[in-house]
Design a protein around this motif. Structure first.
Motif, PDB file in Angstrom:
ATOM      1  N   ARG A 135      25.799  21.854 -17.880  1.00  0.00           N
ATOM      2  CA  ARG A 135      24.348  22.039 -17.827  1.00  0.00           C
ATOM      3  C   ARG A 135      24.006  23.502 -17.582  1.00  0.00           C
ATOM      4  NH1 ARG A 135      23.473  18.411 -14.506  1.00  0.00           N
ATOM      5  NH2 ARG A 135      23.463  19.638 -12.575  1.00  0.00           N
ATOM      6  N   ASP A 136      24.738  24.148 -16.657  1.00  0.00           N
ATOM      7  CA  ASP A 136      24.476  25.561 -16.375  1.00  0.00           C
ATOM      8  C   ASP A 136      24.770  26.427 -17.599  1.00  0.00           C
ATOM      9  OD1 ASP A 136      23.763  24.862 -13.835  1.00  0.00           O
ATOM     10  OD2 ASP A 136      25.673  25.433 -12.909  1.00  0.00           O
ATOM     11  N   LEU A 137      25.858  26.081 -18.305  1.00  0.00           N
ATOM     12  CA  LEU A 137      26.220  26.850 -19.497  1.00  0.00           C
ATOM     13  C   LEU A 137      25.144  26.696 -20.572  1.00  0.00           C
ATOM     14  CD1 LEU A 137      28.190  28.574 -21.106  1.00  0.00           C
ATOM     15  CD2 LEU A 137      29.413  26.484 -21.748  1.00  0.00           C
ATOM     16  N   TYR A 138      24.656  25.467 -20.779  1.00  0.00           N
ATOM     17  CA  TYR A 138      23.605  25.204 -21.767  1.00  0.00           C
ATOM     18  C   TYR A 138      22.340  25.980 -21.410  1.00  0.00           C
ATOM     19  CZ  TYR A 138      20.293  22.636 -24.702  1.00  0.00           C
ATOM     20  OH  TYR A 138      19.329  22.305 -25.625  1.00  0.00           O
ATOM     21  N   THR A 139      21.977  25.959 -20.133  1.00  0.00           N
ATOM     22  CA  THR A 139      20.769  26.659 -19.684  1.00  0.00           C
ATOM     23  C   THR A 139      20.891  28.155 -19.913  1.00  0.00           C
ATOM     24  OG1 THR A 139      20.361  24.971 -17.997  1.00  0.00           O
ATOM     25  CG2 THR A 139      19.265  27.097 -17.710  1.00  0.00           C
ATOM     26  N   ALA A 140      22.073  28.696 -19.629  1.00  0.00           N
ATOM     27  CA  ALA A 140      22.293  30.130 -19.818  1.00  0.00           C
ATOM     28  C   ALA A 140      22.208  30.506 -21.303  1.00  0.00           C
ATOM     29  CB  ALA A 140      23.650  30.526 -19.251  1.00  0.00           C
ATOM     30  N   GLN A 141      22.789  29.652 -22.153  1.00  0.00           N
ATOM     31  CA  GLN A 141      22.736  29.911 -23.594  1.00  0.00           C
ATOM     32  C   GLN A 141      21.296  29.846 -24.108  1.00  0.00           C
ATOM     33  OE1 GLN A 141      25.651  26.896 -24.845  1.00  0.00           O
ATOM     34  NE2 GLN A 141      26.881  28.542 -25.699  1.00  0.00           N
ATOM     35  N   GLU A 142      20.554  28.860 -23.635  1.00  0.00           N
ATOM     36  CA  GLU A 142      19.161  28.722 -24.085  1.00  0.00           C
ATOM     37  C   GLU A 142      18.336  29.926 -23.637  1.00  0.00           C
ATOM     38  OE1 GLU A 142      15.234  25.862 -23.488  1.00  0.00           O
ATOM     39  OE2 GLU A 142      17.231  25.079 -22.973  1.00  0.00           O
ATOM     40  N   ARG A 143      18.571  30.385 -22.402  1.00  0.00           N
ATOM     41  CA  ARG A 143      17.821  31.530 -21.902  1.00  0.00           C
ATOM     42  C   ARG A 143      18.104  32.764 -22.755  1.00  0.00           C
ATOM     43  NH1 ARG A 143      20.166  32.059 -17.373  1.00  0.00           N
ATOM     44  NH2 ARG A 143      18.898  30.462 -16.298  1.00  0.00           N
ATOM     45  N   ALA A 144      19.389  32.988 -23.076  1.00  0.00           N
ATOM     46  CA  ALA A 144      19.766  34.150 -23.878  1.00  0.00           C
ATOM     47  C   ALA A 144      19.166  34.056 -25.289  1.00  0.00           C
ATOM     48  CB  ALA A 144      21.283  34.258 -23.961  1.00  0.00           C
ATOM     49  N   MET A 145      19.177  32.851 -25.860  1.00  0.00           N
ATOM     50  CA  MET A 145      18.637  32.675 -27.206  1.00  0.00           C
ATOM     51  C   MET A 145      17.123  32.818 -27.214  1.00  0.00           C
ATOM     52  SD  MET A 145      21.083  29.539 -28.562  1.00  0.00           S
ATOM     53  CE  MET A 145      20.511  29.577 -30.262  1.00  0.00           C
ATOM     54  N   ARG A 146      16.459  32.413 -26.148  1.00  0.00           N
ATOM     55  CA  ARG A 146      15.007  32.597 -26.056  1.00  0.00           C
ATOM     56  C   ARG A 146      14.652  34.077 -25.969  1.00  0.00           C
ATOM     57  NH1 ARG A 146      11.470  28.541 -25.378  1.00  0.00           N
ATOM     58  NH2 ARG A 146      12.287  26.433 -25.022  1.00  0.00           N
ATOM     59  N   GLU A 147      15.423  34.826 -25.185  1.00  0.00           N
ATOM     60  CA  GLU A 147      15.167  36.261 -25.072  1.00  0.00           C
ATOM     61  C   GLU A 147      15.337  36.945 -26.426  1.00  0.00           C
ATOM     62  OE1 GLU A 147      17.830  37.587 -22.057  1.00  0.00           O
ATOM     63  OE2 GLU A 147      16.675  36.716 -20.398  1.00  0.00           O
ATOM     64  N   GLU A 148      16.389  36.555 -27.154  1.00  0.00           N
ATOM     65  CA  GLU A 148      16.593  37.108 -28.489  1.00  0.00           C
ATOM     66  C   GLU A 148      15.463  36.682 -29.416  1.00  0.00           C
ATOM     67  OE1 GLU A 148      19.932  37.027 -32.098  1.00  0.00           O
ATOM     68  OE2 GLU A 148      20.305  36.009 -30.198  1.00  0.00           O
ATOM     69  N   GLY A 149      15.015  35.421 -29.281  1.00  0.00           N
ATOM     70  CA  GLY A 149      13.933  34.906 -30.106  1.00  0.00           C
ATOM     71  C   GLY A 149      12.627  35.639 -29.876  1.00  0.00           C
ATOM     72  N   GLU A 150      12.365  36.013 -28.619  1.00  0.00           N
ATOM     73  CA  GLU A 150      11.153  36.773 -28.316  1.00  0.00           C
ATOM     74  C   GLU A 150      11.143  38.090 -29.072  1.00  0.00           C
ATOM     75  OE1 GLU A 150       8.567  35.855 -26.786  1.00  0.00           O
ATOM     76  OE2 GLU A 150       9.158  34.104 -25.596  1.00  0.00           O
ATOM     77  N   GLN A 151      12.304  38.733 -29.157  1.00  0.00           N
ATOM     78  CA  GLN A 151      12.396  39.992 -29.883  1.00  0.00           C
ATOM     79  C   GLN A 151      12.191  39.758 -31.383  1.00  0.00           C
ATOM     80  OE1 GLN A 151      12.596  43.223 -28.820  1.00  0.00           O
ATOM     81  NE2 GLN A 151      12.211  43.585 -31.002  1.00  0.00           N
ATOM     82  N   VAL A 152      12.740  38.661 -31.907  1.00  0.00           N
ATOM     83  CA  VAL A 152      12.561  38.321 -33.315  1.00  0.00           C
ATOM     84  C   VAL A 152      11.076  38.131 -33.627  1.00  0.00           C
ATOM     85  CG1 VAL A 152      12.951  36.520 -35.053  1.00  0.00           C
ATOM     86  CG2 VAL A 152      14.850  37.312 -33.624  1.00  0.00           C
ATOM     87  N   LEU A 153      10.367  37.432 -32.751  1.00  0.00           N
ATOM     88  CA  LEU A 153       8.936  37.195 -32.960  1.00  0.00           C
ATOM     89  C   LEU A 153       8.148  38.492 -32.898  1.00  0.00           C
ATOM     90  CD1 LEU A 153       8.289  33.907 -30.920  1.00  0.00           C
ATOM     91  CD2 LEU A 153       8.614  34.165 -33.377  1.00  0.00           C
ATOM     92  N   ARG A 154       8.497  39.369 -31.950  1.00  0.00           N
ATOM     93  CA  ARG A 154       7.789  40.653 -31.850  1.00  0.00           C
ATOM     94  C   ARG A 154       7.990  41.490 -33.108  1.00  0.00           C
ATOM     95  NH1 ARG A 154       9.465  40.300 -26.342  1.00  0.00           N
ATOM     96  NH2 ARG A 154      11.354  41.498 -26.785  1.00  0.00           N
TER      97      ARG A 154
END
Length: 279
Positions: A51-70
Motif C-alpha cells: 500500500r505504501d509503495l502504491y501510494t508513493a508511486q501515485e504521488r510521483a505520477m501525480r506530480e509528473e502529471g501536474e507538470q504535463v498539464l501545465r
C-alpha cells in the motif's frame, strides 16, 4: 462546444495541442492526464508495504502529471476558451471516455502515437468525436474528405460540421464507396454492367445530396462515388484532394468500446492526415 484534450507527456500528445489553432473558441477546454498506477509486482509483499509503495508511486505520477498539464496549458491559444485541468487514475481509454461523458464533451483531441492503445480508441454509447493526429504536423483545415455510406452516419457528420467547428474550411469532398465490383461467389460470376452503373449512380446521388446539405450551411462541397475497397478509396481520395482532414463514422455495432469498425480502423492507421471519427 466543449473540448477534451488528452495528454500523456509525449511529443505526439503535445503536437495535438496545435489542433486548437484551427478550432473555434470552445465553451470549455478540459485538459486531461490519466495515470495508470501499476500494482506491486510481488504477490508475497506485506500488504502495508504494498500500500505504501502504491501510494508513493501515485504521488510521483501525480506530480509528473501536474507538470504535463501545465505544459499542455501553456501551448493552448490564449483565446481557445476557459481551461479545466484534471488528473484521473485508471486505464487511459476508460478515463477518457468517463471524463468525456461526465463533462459532456463534444470533441476529443489527442495524439495518435505515444499512448499505445489510445490509437485504437473508439467511442462508447454517448455521442463523442475523436480527432487523431497522424505523424505529420497539424495543417490548416482547408480540404476535408467526408466518407459516407449510410444516411444516419452522414447526417451525424453534417450536423457536427454545421456547427462550424473550424476557423477556416476551404472545401469538402463527400465520398461514397461501393465496396464491390464483382461478387466473390460463384467463381467467375459478373454483376451485369447496367446494374453496376445503377448502383454507382445511386451512390453518386446520395453523395451529392449530402454535399447539398453542406452547401446549405455555408461550405463549398461536392459529391462523388467510386467502386473499390472502402479504406483504400478513402485514402486515395484524401491524397488526390490533398485533404487536411478525413471525416468518417466508426460503424460501431455493439462491440467493445475500445474497437473501431474495420474501415475506420484501417484509415486511422494508414492516413497521412488527421482523422475525425464521428458517432
Amino acid at each position: 462546444m466543449r473540448t477534451l484534450l488528452a495528454v500523456d507527456g509525449s511529443d505526439h500528445s503535445y503536437d495535438a495541442v496545435r489542433a486548437f489553432s484551427q478550432l473555434t473558441r470552445s465553451d470549455a477546454v478540459v485538459v486531461l492526464h490519466a495515470i495508470d498506477v501499476p500494482a506491486p509486482a510481488y504477490p508475497m509483499m506485506v500488504p502495508e508495504v504494498a500500500r505504501d509503495l502504491y501510494t508513493a508511486q501515485e504521488r510521483a505520477m501525480r506530480e509528473e502529471g501536474e507538470q504535463v498539464l501545465r505544459t499542455a496549458e501553456s501551448l493552448l491559444p490564449l483565446n481557445g476558451g476557459p481551461v479545466l485541468k484534471f488528473i484521473e487514475v485508471g486505464k487511459p481509454i476508460d478515463v477518457i471516455l468517463s471524463v468525456a461523458e461526465r463533462e459532456r464533451i463534444d470533441l476529443i483531441v489527442m495524439g495518435s502515437r505515444g499512448v499505445g492503445a489510445l490509437r485504437e480508441l473508439a467511442l462508447g454509447s454517448v455521442s463523442h468525436r475523436v480527432v487523431t493526429h497522424a505523424a505529420a504536423s497539424v495543417l490548416p483545415v482547408q480540404q476535408i474528405v467526408l466518407a459516407v455510406d449510410a444516411p444516419k452516419d452522414a447526417d451525424v457528420a453534417v450536423r457536427w460540421l454545421a456547427r462550424r467547428p473550424f476557423k477556416e474550411t476551404g472545401a469538402i469532398t463527400v465520398l461514397s464507396v461501393i465496396p464491390y465490383a464483382h461478387p466473390a461467389w460463384p467463381v467467375g460470376a459478373v454483376i451485369p454492367e447496367p446494374w453496376q452503373k445503377e448502383v454507382l449512380m445511386g451512390a453518386t446521388q446520395f453523395a451529392e445530396q449530402i454535399a447539398s446539405k453542406l452547401t446549405a450551411v455555408g461550405y463549398r462541397a461536392k459529391g462523388t462515388a467510386v467502386q473499390g475497397s472502402p479504406a483504400s478509396e478513402i485514402l486515395k481520395a484524401a491524397a488526390t484532394e490533398h485533404a487536411d482532414l478525413i471525416v468518417m463514422g466508426s460503424r460501431h455495432r455493439g462491440l467493445s468500446r475500445a474497437m473501431l469498425g474495420s474501415t475506420s480502423h484501417a484509415v486511422l492507421h494508414r492516413a497521412a492526415c488527421p482523422v475525425l471519427i464521428v458517432r
